[in-house]
Scaffold this motif. Structure first.
Motif, PDB file in Angstrom:
ATOM      1  N   ASN A   1       0.863  -1.172   0.000  1.00 42.94           N
ATOM      2  CA  ASN A   1       0.000   0.000   0.000  1.00 42.94           C
ATOM      3  C   ASN A   1       0.903   1.227   0.000  1.00 42.94           C
TER       4      ASN A   1
ATOM      5  N   CYS B   1      -5.218   0.846   3.995  1.00 45.72           N
ATOM      6  CA  CYS B   1      -4.435   0.087   4.979  1.00 45.72           C
ATOM      7  C   CYS B   1      -5.215  -1.138   5.428  1.00 45.72           C
TER       8      CYS B   1
ATOM      9  N   SER C   1      -3.134  -1.646   9.244  1.00 48.64           N
ATOM     10  CA  SER C   1      -2.815  -2.723   8.300  1.00 48.64           C
ATOM     11  C   SER C   1      -2.464  -4.005   9.053  1.00 48.64           C
TER      12      SER C   1
HETATM   13 ZN    ZN Z   1      -1.189   1.942   6.702  1.00 47.53          ZN
END
Ligand code: ZN
Length: 161
Positions: free
Chosen positions: A37, A129, A68
């Motif tokens: 990401n 995330c 995340s």
């Molecule tokens: Zn993140």
């Protein structure tokens, strides 16, 4: 949204972040996928082992922000022992939930923690995330279904298929 609800979400997310599930490496990996990401710098690797249509175990290695990592941990907790169809269905629900689309969240204990990710919707930059682990897993499942070859070069030969 009430403050107490936010606090509850934060508690659940921090709990997963502090002690992420799915950290134990697998004895046998049938598929592996990596995800990134860039907007936040999160990186993740999701490995799983399978027995025909069942995801038997999952290993998540995430280097990234609290959200995340927490999302990857929830994923590890949720998908283990599920059929791939169920896994894809859950991933779809999580995606819709995060994007704020209308979706019925199953009245299932395993969605209790997952629904904490809804708190992320207030922070649009964080949605990616939370999505990362799920998108990465879905990639892995697709690859596995297409023939089981993985990209990490640690391909296992499937016997008895
Ligand atoms: Zn993140």
């Amino acid at each position: 949204m009430s403050t107490s609800l936010d606090d509850m979400y934060r508690e659940i997310i921090m709990d997963h972040f502090r002690s992420p599930r799915g950290k134990t490496p697998l004895e046998k990996t049938d598929a592996s996928s990596e995800g990134m990401n860039p907007s936040c710098g999160d990186e993740i690797q999701v490995d799983f082992s399978a027995d025909k249509d069942i995801l038997t175990d999952v290993h998540v290695n995430c280097k990234g922000c609290a959200i995340s990592v927490a999302s990857g941990s929830m994923l590890a907790e949720t998908v283990k022992g599920k059929s791939f169809d169920q896994v894809l269905r859950i991933a779809e629900i999580v995606k819709k939930m995060l994007k704020g689309e209308e979706v019925e969240i199953p009245d299932d204990p395993e969605f209790e923690d997952l629904s904490a990710l809804q708190g992320v919707r207030q922070f649009p930059v964080r949605i990616k995330c939370a999505l990362l682990a799920w998108v990465t897993l879905v990639e892995g499942v697709k690859k596995y279904k297409e023939g089981g070859a993985d990209t990490a070069g640690a391909a296992t030969t499937e016997d008895g298929v």
